[in-house]
Scaffold this motif. Structure first.
Motif, PDB file in Angstrom:
ATOM      1  N   VAL A  45      -2.873  -2.832  -2.371  1.00 20.56           N
ATOM      2  CA  VAL A  45      -3.162  -1.600  -1.641  1.00 20.56           C
ATOM      3  C   VAL A  45      -1.876  -1.139  -0.972  1.00 20.56           C
ATOM      4  O   VAL A  45      -1.229  -1.905  -0.259  1.00 20.56           O
ATOM      5  CB  VAL A  45      -4.263  -1.810  -0.582  1.00 20.56           C
ATOM      6  CG1 VAL A  45      -4.547  -0.510   0.156  1.00 20.56           C
ATOM      7  CG2 VAL A  45      -5.530  -2.344  -1.226  1.00 20.56           C
ATOM      8  N   ILE A  46      -1.506   0.120  -1.224  1.00 22.32           N
ATOM      9  CA  ILE A  46      -0.251   0.671  -0.719  1.00 22.32           C
ATOM     10  C   ILE A  46      -0.535   1.913   0.110  1.00 22.32           C
ATOM     11  O   ILE A  46      -1.322   2.765  -0.287  1.00 22.32           O
ATOM     12  CB  ILE A  46       0.679   1.041  -1.891  1.00 22.32           C
ATOM     13  CG1 ILE A  46       1.010  -0.211  -2.700  1.00 22.32           C
ATOM     14  CG2 ILE A  46       1.948   1.714  -1.379  1.00 22.32           C
ATOM     15  CD1 ILE A  46       1.751   0.070  -3.977  1.00 22.32           C
ATOM     16  N   VAL A  64       2.279  -8.550   1.867  1.00 24.44           N
ATOM     17  CA  VAL A  64       1.953  -7.489   2.808  1.00 24.44           C
ATOM     18  C   VAL A  64       3.214  -7.148   3.604  1.00 24.44           C
ATOM     19  O   VAL A  64       3.936  -8.031   4.054  1.00 24.44           O
ATOM     20  CB  VAL A  64       0.810  -7.921   3.746  1.00 24.44           C
ATOM     21  CG1 VAL A  64       0.575  -6.887   4.832  1.00 24.44           C
ATOM     22  CG2 VAL A  64      -0.463  -8.154   2.956  1.00 24.44           C
ATOM     23  N   GLY A  65       3.499  -5.865   3.744  1.00 25.14           N
ATOM     24  CA  GLY A  65       4.674  -5.409   4.473  1.00 25.14           C
ATOM     25  C   GLY A  65       5.846  -5.038   3.581  1.00 25.14           C
ATOM     26  O   GLY A  65       6.785  -4.380   4.034  1.00 25.14           O
ATOM     27  N   TRP A 118      -4.934   5.656   0.669  1.00 29.61           N
ATOM     28  CA  TRP A 118      -4.289   4.466   0.124  1.00 29.61           C
ATOM     29  C   TRP A 118      -4.224   4.582  -1.386  1.00 29.61           C
ATOM     30  O   TRP A 118      -5.030   5.263  -2.004  1.00 29.61           O
ATOM     31  CB  TRP A 118      -5.089   3.203   0.454  1.00 29.61           C
ATOM     32  CG  TRP A 118      -5.125   2.877   1.898  1.00 29.61           C
ATOM     33  CD1 TRP A 118      -4.164   2.227   2.623  1.00 29.61           C
ATOM     34  CD2 TRP A 118      -6.174   3.155   2.819  1.00 29.61           C
ATOM     35  NE1 TRP A 118      -4.563   2.097   3.924  1.00 29.61           N
ATOM     36  CE2 TRP A 118      -5.795   2.670   4.074  1.00 29.61           C
ATOM     37  CE3 TRP A 118      -7.402   3.793   2.703  1.00 29.61           C
ATOM     38  CZ2 TRP A 118      -6.590   2.774   5.200  1.00 29.61           C
ATOM     39  CZ3 TRP A 118      -8.195   3.912   3.829  1.00 29.61           C
ATOM     40  CH2 TRP A 118      -7.794   3.409   5.055  1.00 29.61           C
ATOM     41  N   VAL A 119      -3.276   3.861  -1.968  1.00 25.85           N
ATOM     42  CA  VAL A 119      -3.154   3.780  -3.414  1.00 25.85           C
ATOM     43  C   VAL A 119      -3.493   2.344  -3.816  1.00 25.85           C
ATOM     44  O   VAL A 119      -2.897   1.397  -3.305  1.00 25.85           O
ATOM     45  CB  VAL A 119      -1.723   4.129  -3.884  1.00 25.85           C
ATOM     46  CG1 VAL A 119      -1.604   3.991  -5.385  1.00 25.85           C
ATOM     47  CG2 VAL A 119      -1.346   5.532  -3.446  1.00 25.85           C
ATOM     48  N   PHE A 120      -4.474   2.193  -4.693  1.00 25.26           N
ATOM     49  CA  PHE A 120      -4.823   0.890  -5.266  1.00 25.26           C
ATOM     50  C   PHE A 120      -4.109   0.806  -6.603  1.00 25.26           C
ATOM     51  O   PHE A 120      -4.289   1.672  -7.461  1.00 25.26           O
ATOM     52  CB  PHE A 120      -6.330   0.776  -5.487  1.00 25.26           C
ATOM     53  CG  PHE A 120      -7.102   0.491  -4.243  1.00 25.26           C
ATOM     54  CD1 PHE A 120      -7.716  -0.741  -4.068  1.00 25.26           C
ATOM     55  CD2 PHE A 120      -7.225   1.437  -3.242  1.00 25.26           C
ATOM     56  CE1 PHE A 120      -8.447  -1.004  -2.924  1.00 25.26           C
ATOM     57  CE2 PHE A 120      -7.953   1.180  -2.098  1.00 25.26           C
ATOM     58  CZ  PHE A 120      -8.559  -0.048  -1.934  1.00 25.26           C
ATOM     59  N   ILE A 121      -3.285  -0.220  -6.798  1.00 23.81           N
ATOM     60  CA  ILE A 121      -2.462  -0.326  -8.003  1.00 23.81           C
ATOM     61  C   ILE A 121      -2.390  -1.796  -8.420  1.00 23.81           C
ATOM     62  O   ILE A 121      -2.438  -2.686  -7.570  1.00 23.81           O
ATOM     63  CB  ILE A 121      -1.061   0.269  -7.708  1.00 23.81           C
ATOM     64  CG1 ILE A 121      -0.236   0.430  -8.955  1.00 23.81           C
ATOM     65  CG2 ILE A 121      -0.318  -0.530  -6.678  1.00 23.81           C
ATOM     66  CD1 ILE A 121       1.027   1.240  -8.736  1.00 23.81           C
ATOM     67  N   VAL A 176       3.092  -2.017   1.348  1.00 21.73           N
ATOM     68  CA  VAL A 176       1.925  -2.810   0.949  1.00 21.73           C
ATOM     69  C   VAL A 176       1.126  -3.168   2.197  1.00 21.73           C
ATOM     70  O   VAL A 176       1.672  -3.723   3.159  1.00 21.73           O
ATOM     71  CB  VAL A 176       2.363  -4.085   0.197  1.00 21.73           C
ATOM     72  CG1 VAL A 176       1.173  -4.959  -0.129  1.00 21.73           C
ATOM     73  CG2 VAL A 176       3.119  -3.728  -1.065  1.00 21.73           C
ATOM     74  N   THR A 177      -0.187  -2.846   2.190  1.00 25.16           N
ATOM     75  CA  THR A 177      -1.041  -3.136   3.341  1.00 25.16           C
ATOM     76  C   THR A 177      -2.035  -4.259   3.073  1.00 25.16           C
ATOM     77  O   THR A 177      -2.544  -4.852   4.021  1.00 25.16           O
ATOM     78  CB  THR A 177      -1.809  -1.874   3.781  1.00 25.16           C
ATOM     79  OG1 THR A 177      -2.606  -1.416   2.699  1.00 25.16           O
ATOM     80  CG2 THR A 177      -0.855  -0.778   4.214  1.00 25.16           C
TER      81      THR A 177
END
Length: 83
Positions: free
Chosen positions: A11-12, A46-47, A67-70, A34-35
């Motif tokens: 998740v970005i 993350v981070g 958010w972008v899920f990739i 990145v979250t």
């Protein structure tokens, strides 16, 4: 809202476009922070600041945030800043 992706999903939070430009392109920004990461993600944490294809992944909006899920494999590189 807490997000917990599954498998190798990342998740970005996409960076905002540079508003100091006179012309803002229609293409979405292709970098972000990145979250959250799924349990099978190996190289991203993350981070991390990452770069990815601006049209890849799935964009999700909720509570005024996007958010972008990739998939991890679609991330081009990690930007550690400064060269």
């Amino acid at each position: 809202m807490k997000l917990r992706p599954l498998h190798d999903w990342v998740v970005i939070k996409r960076d905002k476009p540079d508003e100091s430009l006179l012309w803002v392109p229609d293409k979405p920004v292709n970098r972000g922070t990145v979250t959250a990461i799924g349990p099978k993600v190996k190289e991203i944490s993350v981070g991390h600041q990452v770069q990815f294809n601006p049209y890849s992944g799935l964009e999700v909006a909720c509570n005024g945030q996007t958010w972008v899920f990739i998939n991890e494999a679609e991330i081009s590189f990690i930007d550690y800043g400064g060269v």
